[in-house]
Design a protein around this motif. Structure first.
Motif, PDB file in Angstrom:
ATOM      1  N   LEU A  82       0.821  -1.208   0.000  1.00  0.00           N
ATOM      2  CA  LEU A  82       0.000   0.000   0.000  1.00  0.00           C
ATOM      3  C   LEU A  82       0.861   1.266   0.000  1.00  0.00           C
ATOM      4  N   ALA A  83       1.860   1.303   0.862  1.00  0.00           N
ATOM      5  CA  ALA A  83       2.676   2.506   0.986  1.00  0.00           C
ATOM      6  C   ALA A  83       3.470   2.783  -0.284  1.00  0.00           C
ATOM      7  N   LEU A  84       4.045   1.749  -0.882  1.00  0.00           N
ATOM      8  CA  LEU A  84       4.826   1.947  -2.101  1.00  0.00           C
ATOM      9  C   LEU A  84       3.934   2.408  -3.246  1.00  0.00           C
ATOM     10  N   GLY A  85       2.779   1.773  -3.382  1.00  0.00           N
ATOM     11  CA  GLY A  85       1.867   2.179  -4.447  1.00  0.00           C
ATOM     12  C   GLY A  85       1.405   3.608  -4.283  1.00  0.00           C
ATOM     13  N   LEU A  86       1.053   3.983  -3.048  1.00  0.00           N
ATOM     14  CA  LEU A  86       0.576   5.345  -2.793  1.00  0.00           C
ATOM     15  C   LEU A  86       1.689   6.365  -3.005  1.00  0.00           C
ATOM     16  N   THR A  87       2.895   6.032  -2.578  1.00  0.00           N
ATOM     17  CA  THR A  87       4.023   6.943  -2.742  1.00  0.00           C
ATOM     18  C   THR A  87       4.340   7.177  -4.214  1.00  0.00           C
ATOM     19  N   VAL A  88       4.365   6.116  -4.998  1.00  0.00           N
ATOM     20  CA  VAL A  88       4.648   6.250  -6.421  1.00  0.00           C
ATOM     21  C   VAL A  88       3.553   7.054  -7.112  1.00  0.00           C
ATOM     22  N   ARG A  89       2.310   6.860  -6.705  1.00  0.00           N
ATOM     23  CA  ARG A  89       1.208   7.643  -7.291  1.00  0.00           C
ATOM     24  C   ARG A  89       1.385   9.125  -6.999  1.00  0.00           C
TER      25      ARG A  89
END
Length: 290
Positions: A240-247
């Motif tokens: 979740l954190a990686l996906g949100l950060t990249v977004r």
């Protein structure tokens, strides 16, 4: 007419000629592999290994050395060995320690589909590698059984792992390193730590202690495995954190989707849903304070 002393029988000549190699063969393969390691080998494997050892140590081609002669010598020198001829014609005679239990014998049986030439070559190559100080990984039936058993054990652990238990949407309090460890089984974390050589502490009672920088990497890989094993149904703090950060950094759905296909983060739809839910949660909190 001269009286000539009769030549020694061919058997005695062969034994004397290859005596040094035979002693080495007995020490490395018969004693170590059959009697100590309780392996089961084919007679054809043993013959080929002996021929290869003669070639390596004495520089002599012993390819004509008969299998029945080698068996006779082994039977005389090692009465604790058992020789078993399988009912299938295409399977060579098996050799093993007579103390080997029936269950252990079944587990240690060599793969009947493998050819003797290949397996014999691997058998002798092990000794050659040891002589020159080189190591070569070879998989035995016991290795396969051990790895498969370990895999089933970890599969069960992963199946029993509940994943993130916090309510949706998870906040920064739920997507940190401390929380990441709660979704990773101890067995999986410790196994990876052993594999990469970060620790030799043999325990499943707690997470093993490793360097902080390695800890983050191991935890990252473990979360990928948790996510992959659940086919994306169990989210992790990393996914979740990686996906949100990249977004937030790129706004690119293609990059998030690429990372998702590689198993590193949640899907674009999940990330978008999380971002929207967090925004709504923020608005609710602001309205409560105003």
């Amino acid at each position: 007419m001269f009286l000539l002393r009769p030549d020694k029988p061919e058997t005695e000549q062969d034994e004397a000629m290859f005596d040094a190699s035979y002693k080495l063969f007995c020490e490395r393969i018969i004693r170590q592999r059959l009697l100590v390691n309780n392996e089961v080998l084919r007679m054809g494997q043993l013959r080929q290994a002996f021929i290869d050892m003669v070639k390596a140590n004495e520089g002599v081609d012993a390819s004509n050395y008969r299998q029945d002669l080698l068996k006779k010598r082994l039977a005389q020198d090692f009465p604790q060995l058992a020789f078993h001829m399988p009912t299938k014609r295409n399977v060579c005679e098996l050799v093993f320690a007579e103390t080997l239990s029936k269950d252990a014998l079944v587990d240690m049986l060599p793969d009947p589909s493998g050819t003797e030439t290949t397996q014999s070559s691997e058998l002798s190559q092990t000794d050659s590698d040891n002589e020159t100080g080189r190591t070569k990984c070879q998989t035995t039936h016991e290795d396969t059984r051990t790895l498969y058993t370990a895999a089933l054990f970890l599969k069960r652990l992963l199946s029993d792992t509940p994943g993130m238990s916090c309510p949706w949407p998870p906040t920064s309090e739920n997507v940190n390193v401390t929380e990441s460890q709660t979704v990773v089984p101890i067995g999986l974390y410790n196994l990876l730590s052993w594999i990469i050589g970060s620790t030799e502490e043999p325990t499943l009672d707690h997470y093993v202690n490793i360097d902080d920088d390695v800890h983050l990497k191991v935890l990252s890989v473990c979360q990928d495995i948790v996510y992959l094993a659940s086919k994306g149904r169990k989210q992790t703090p990393k996914s979740l954190a990686l996906g949100l950060t990249v977004r937030h950094l790129t706004g690119s759905s293609r990059i998030v989707s690429l990372l998702n296909r590689l198993g590193h983060c949640a899907s674009w739809d999940t990330v978008l849903s999380l971002d929207t839910s967090l925004a709504q949660l923020t608005l609710v909190e602001v309205s409560h304070h105003s």
